[in-house]
Design an enzyme around this catalytic site. Structure first.
Site, PDB file in Angstrom:
ATOM      1  N   ASP A  82       0.821  -1.211   0.000  1.00  0.00           N
ATOM      2  CA  ASP A  82       0.000   0.000   0.000  1.00  0.00           C
ATOM      3  C   ASP A  82       0.859   1.268   0.000  1.00  0.00           C
ATOM      4  OD1 ASP A  82      -2.624   0.941  -0.105  1.00  0.00           O
ATOM      5  OD2 ASP A  82      -2.686   1.342   2.045  1.00  0.00           O
ATOM      6  N   GLY A 209      -8.932   4.917   3.934  1.00  0.00           N
ATOM      7  CA  GLY A 209      -9.436   5.531   5.167  1.00  0.00           C
ATOM      8  C   GLY A 209     -10.727   4.901   5.635  1.00  0.00           C
ATOM      9  N   SER A 211     -11.280   3.065   8.305  1.00  0.00           N
ATOM     10  CA  SER A 211     -11.455   2.956   9.753  1.00  0.00           C
ATOM     11  C   SER A 211     -12.306   4.111  10.278  1.00  0.00           C
ATOM     12  CB  SER A 211     -10.094   2.971  10.462  1.00  0.00           C
ATOM     13  OG  SER A 211      -9.384   1.780  10.234  1.00  0.00           O
ATOM     14  N   VAL A 231      -8.772  -1.131   5.719  1.00  0.00           N
ATOM     15  CA  VAL A 231      -8.933  -0.972   7.171  1.00  0.00           C
ATOM     16  C   VAL A 231      -7.573  -1.199   7.826  1.00  0.00           C
ATOM     17  CG1 VAL A 231      -9.975  -1.909   9.263  1.00  0.00           C
ATOM     18  CG2 VAL A 231     -11.351  -1.671   7.184  1.00  0.00           C
TER      19      VAL A 231
END
Length: 289
Positions: A82, A209, A211, A231
């Site tokens: 990522d 994003g 979470s 997550v």
């Protein structure tokens, strides 16, 4: 079960109108409990690591552990790098066996973002490795990539269409108002923008994003075309808080098997809740691969 490119995984999820969660893992044990939870719910899953985790654990080591765990739990599994800004690290991950990589050149002007993304597409796509890229700027902190609230920028739908046409990138993360980390207030998710982007391009979209966003909002994002939902912070926090609570309640209980078991169970609860949220529970069937 060998590791899968996330391209067909996400294309299938998009077609069937459900999502697949990509969980950031930061340690070898976290790989096993994410896959254990996914196995219990019969859900495909994506494990992803930041560049910092690659530097800490080693790309080859991560790949070997993920392969062993996915074979043990028999879960369709993708392994994603990522938010990488370094072409050499991307090459290292691909050589090691990662099945998906993100080139993040979103901090650059449009033309430079296109150039860097196309460079990775030219390298990885012929090898069957998925490529993810971002347009706009997602706020928050991801390793050493920091985007302040004032610098966060939402993606322009027409530019998204042009970006896909110029790069051929098979999965795409447009900035739509989410942020990395836990939100201080309500997230400003631009659902109309997601819908407009999804109308203009055919590739699976990625929600960064993930979470701290309500289940209802995540489900709405998935229904609009967000096939991959990232997550990290919530999962990391659940694990760490369980360890902290263990020592608050039993400060002399120093056996790692005890406090790590508590952390694992707390993390598995979180993993399962996210899998159920995106609708991928029960999607592991013989025809999946």
């Amino acid at each position: 079960m060998s590791l899968l490119s996330t391209t067909p995984m996400l294309e299938k999820a998009k077609k069937n109108n459900h999502g697949i969660v990509a969980f950031n893992v930061h340690s070898f044990d976290s790989i096993f409990w994410v896959l254990e939870a996914a196995s219990e719910l019969k859900s495909p899953v994506i494990l992803q690591t930041t560049v910092g985790t690659v530097q800490s654990l080693g790309a080859k080591n991560i790949v070997e552990v993920v392969k062993a765990a996915s074979e043990h739990y028999k879960v369709p599994t993708g392994l994603h790098l990522d938010h990488c800004t370094d072409y050499e690290v991307i090459k290292e991950a691909i050589r090691a066996g990662y099945t998906s990589v993100m080139i993040d050149a979103s901090m650059h002007p449009f033309e430079e973002n296109v150039r860097q993304t196309k460079q990775v597409v030219d390298l990885a796509k012929s090898l069957g490795v998925n490529i993810e890229a971002e347009l706009g700027k997602v706020g928050g902190v991801e390793d050493d990539i920091v985007v302040s609230e004032k610098d966060a920028q939402k993606a322009v739908p027409a530019e998204c269409k042009k970006f896909i046409e110029l790069t051929g990138v098979p999965t795409f993360a447009p900035a739509i108002g989410t942020a990395h980390g836990i939100y201080k207030g309500d997230p400003d998710i631009d659902f109309e923008r997601i819908a407009e982007i999804a109308e203009l391009i055919d590739v699976p979209l990625v929600l960064h994003g993930g979470s701290g966003i309500s289940d209802e909002d995540i489900r709405r994002c998935v229904s609009l075309g967000m096939a991959k939902v990232n997550v990290s912070t919530e999962l990391k926090n659940a694990y760490s808080i369980a360890i902290r609570e263990h020592f608050e309640n039993a400060p002399d209980s120093l056996d790692p098997r005890a406090y790590l078991q508590n952390a694992k169970e707390a993390a598995k609860v979180m993993v399962k809740s996210k899998i159920q949220m995106v609708g991928s529970e029960g999607k592991v069937v013989p025809s999946f691969v």
